[in-house]
Design a protein around this motif. Structure first.
Motif, PDB file in Angstrom:
ATOM      1  N   GLN A  11       0.494  -1.515   0.188  1.00 38.23           N
ATOM      2  CA  GLN A  11      -0.201   0.205   0.015  1.00 38.23           C
ATOM      3  C   GLN A  11       0.706   1.054  -0.262  1.00 38.23           C
ATOM      4  O   GLN A  11       0.474   2.312  -0.752  1.00 38.23           O
ATOM      5  N   VAL A  12       2.364   1.004   0.724  1.00 35.78           N
ATOM      6  CA  VAL A  12       2.886   2.421   1.163  1.00 35.78           C
ATOM      7  C   VAL A  12       3.333   2.898  -0.054  1.00 35.78           C
ATOM      8  O   VAL A  12       3.779   3.816  -0.711  1.00 35.78           O
ATOM      9  N   LEU A  13       3.986   1.613  -1.528  1.00 31.62           N
ATOM     10  CA  LEU A  13       5.111   1.366  -2.389  1.00 31.62           C
ATOM     11  C   LEU A  13       3.945   2.529  -3.313  1.00 31.62           C
ATOM     12  O   LEU A  13       4.777   3.191  -3.718  1.00 31.62           O
ATOM     13  N   ARG A  14       2.595   1.719  -3.511  1.00 29.22           N
ATOM     14  CA  ARG A  14       1.412   1.876  -3.747  1.00 29.22           C
ATOM     15  C   ARG A  14       1.736   3.503  -5.008  1.00 29.22           C
ATOM     16  O   ARG A  14       1.646   4.346  -5.088  1.00 29.22           O
ATOM     17  N   ARG A  15       1.585   3.867  -3.209  1.00 30.67           N
ATOM     18  CA  ARG A  15       1.199   5.614  -2.870  1.00 30.67           C
ATOM     19  C   ARG A  15       2.750   6.107  -3.092  1.00 30.67           C
ATOM     20  O   ARG A  15       2.441   7.194  -3.635  1.00 30.67           O
ATOM     21  N   MET A  16       3.839   5.898  -3.083  1.00 27.30           N
ATOM     22  CA  MET A  16       5.351   6.708  -2.927  1.00 27.30           C
ATOM     23  C   MET A  16       4.778   6.601  -5.173  1.00 27.30           C
ATOM     24  O   MET A  16       5.529   7.641  -5.167  1.00 27.30           O
ATOM     25  N   ALA A  17       4.365   5.222  -5.566  1.00 31.11           N
ATOM     26  CA  ALA A  17       4.574   4.867  -6.870  1.00 31.11           C
ATOM     27  C   ALA A  17       4.163   7.318  -7.552  1.00 31.11           C
ATOM     28  O   ALA A  17       4.416   6.914  -8.665  1.00 31.11           O
ATOM     29  N   ARG A  18       2.698   6.905  -6.977  1.00 29.91           N
ATOM     30  CA  ARG A  18       1.788   8.383  -7.575  1.00 29.91           C
ATOM     31  C   ARG A  18       2.619   9.359  -6.644  1.00 29.91           C
ATOM     32  O   ARG A  18       2.063  10.568  -7.164  1.00 29.91           O
ATOM     33  N   GLY A  19       3.662   9.445  -5.658  1.00 29.59           N
ATOM     34  CA  GLY A  19       4.332  10.639  -5.484  1.00 29.59           C
ATOM     35  C   GLY A  19       3.353  11.513  -4.727  1.00 29.59           C
ATOM     36  O   GLY A  19       4.693  12.533  -3.713  1.00 29.59           O
ATOM     37  N   ALA A  20       3.199  10.454  -3.613  1.00 27.52           N
ATOM     38  CA  ALA A  20       2.712  11.050  -2.296  1.00 27.52           C
ATOM     39  C   ALA A  20       3.748  11.274  -1.557  1.00 27.52           C
ATOM     40  O   ALA A  20       4.717  10.041  -1.038  1.00 27.52           O
ATOM     41  N   THR A  21       3.786  12.108  -0.650  1.00 29.17           N
ATOM     42  CA  THR A  21       4.498  12.277  -0.020  1.00 29.17           C
ATOM     43  C   THR A  21       4.816  11.249   1.325  1.00 29.17           C
ATOM     44  O   THR A  21       3.242  10.620   1.845  1.00 29.17           O
ATOM     45  N   ASN A  22       5.802  11.132   2.629  1.00 32.49           N
ATOM     46  CA  ASN A  22       4.827  10.585   4.057  1.00 32.49           C
ATOM     47  C   ASN A  22       4.136  11.418   4.595  1.00 32.49           C
ATOM     48  O   ASN A  22       3.227  10.009   5.063  1.00 32.49           O
ATOM     49  N   ARG A  23       4.085  12.414   4.713  1.00 30.01           N
ATOM     50  CA  ARG A  23       2.753  13.100   5.698  1.00 30.01           C
ATOM     51  C   ARG A  23       1.755  12.388   4.217  1.00 30.01           C
ATOM     52  O   ARG A  23       0.520  12.122   5.289  1.00 30.01           O
ATOM     53  N   GLN A  24       1.771  12.486   2.821  1.00 27.58           N
ATOM     54  CA  GLN A  24      -0.226  12.147   2.705  1.00 27.58           C
ATOM     55  C   GLN A  24      -0.574  10.795   2.866  1.00 27.58           C
ATOM     56  O   GLN A  24      -1.298  10.364   2.700  1.00 27.58           O
ATOM     57  N   ILE A  25       1.040   9.996   3.045  1.00 26.32           N
ATOM     58  CA  ILE A  25       0.109   8.567   2.986  1.00 26.32           C
ATOM     59  C   ILE A  25       0.006   8.857   4.451  1.00 26.32           C
ATOM     60  O   ILE A  25      -0.976   7.518   4.528  1.00 26.32           O
ATOM     61  N   SER A  26       0.980   8.660   5.272  1.00 28.79           N
ATOM     62  CA  SER A  26       0.587   8.933   6.629  1.00 28.79           C
ATOM     63  C   SER A  26      -1.091   8.853   6.899  1.00 28.79           C
ATOM     64  O   SER A  26      -1.763   8.473   7.715  1.00 28.79           O
ATOM     65  N   THR A  27      -1.956  10.144   6.149  1.00 29.58           N
ATOM     66  CA  THR A  27      -2.787  10.926   6.500  1.00 29.58           C
ATOM     67  C   THR A  27      -3.923   9.990   5.889  1.00 29.58           C
ATOM     68  O   THR A  27      -5.188   9.067   6.624  1.00 29.58           O
ATOM     69  N   ASP A  28      -3.608   8.980   4.553  1.00 27.48           N
ATOM     70  CA  ASP A  28      -4.313   8.475   3.066  1.00 27.48           C
ATOM     71  C   ASP A  28      -4.292   7.142   3.854  1.00 27.48           C
ATOM     72  O   ASP A  28      -5.951   6.792   4.362  1.00 27.48           O
ATOM     73  N   LEU A  29      -3.683   6.384   4.670  1.00 32.12           N
ATOM     74  CA  LEU A  29      -3.859   5.293   5.666  1.00 32.12           C
ATOM     75  C   LEU A  29      -4.091   5.499   6.888  1.00 32.12           C
ATOM     76  O   LEU A  29      -4.176   4.167   7.654  1.00 32.12           O
ATOM     77  N   ASN A  30      -4.267   6.838   7.895  1.00 33.98           N
ATOM     78  CA  ASN A  30      -4.327   6.345   8.961  1.00 33.98           C
ATOM     79  C   ASN A  30      -2.954   6.082  10.438  1.00 33.98           C
ATOM     80  O   ASN A  30      -3.198   5.247  10.752  1.00 33.98           O
ATOM     81  N   ILE A  31      -2.158   6.547   9.337  1.00 28.83           N
ATOM     82  CA  ILE A  31      -1.301   5.776  10.534  1.00 28.83           C
ATOM     83  C   ILE A  31      -0.244   7.041  10.198  1.00 28.83           C
ATOM     84  O   ILE A  31      -0.116   8.179   9.848  1.00 28.83           O
ATOM     85  N   SER A  32       1.056   7.293  11.909  1.00 33.76           N
ATOM     86  CA  SER A  32       2.033   8.071  11.722  1.00 33.76           C
ATOM     87  C   SER A  32       2.700   7.555  11.081  1.00 33.76           C
ATOM     88  O   SER A  32       3.331   7.175  10.496  1.00 33.76           O
TER      89      SER A  32
END
Length: 65
Positions: A11-32
C-alpha cells in the motif's frame, strides 16, 4: 524476494509511486508519519533500492503499481 513485502508495504509502495509524501501517505492510511518512514525503509531494504524512484520502478516491473 528474501522477505516478501507485506500488504501494508505494498500500500505504501503504491502511494509512493503516485508521488505521495510520507505525510500524505500517513493521512491516507491513518498511520503516523514515523510508521510510514519505517515502512519505506523496510521496502528499500527488502527490494534492494536506495530511493523512491527506484522503488517505484521496481514496483512497476513486478506489477505492484
Amino acid at each position: 524476494l528474501p522477505a516478501p513485502l507485506t500488504r501494508r508495504e505494498i500500500q505504501v509502495l503504491r502511494r509512493m509511486a503516485r508521488g505521495a509524501t510520507n505525510r500524505q501517505i500517513s493521512t491516507d492510511l491513518n498511520i503516523s508519519p514515523h510508521t510510514v518512514k519505517s515502512h519505506v525503509i523496510h521496502i528499500f531494504n527488502k527490494i534492494g533500492v536506495n530511493d523512491r524512484a527506484q522503488a517505484s520502478a521496481w514496483g512497476a516491473r513486478h506489477g505492484l503499481v
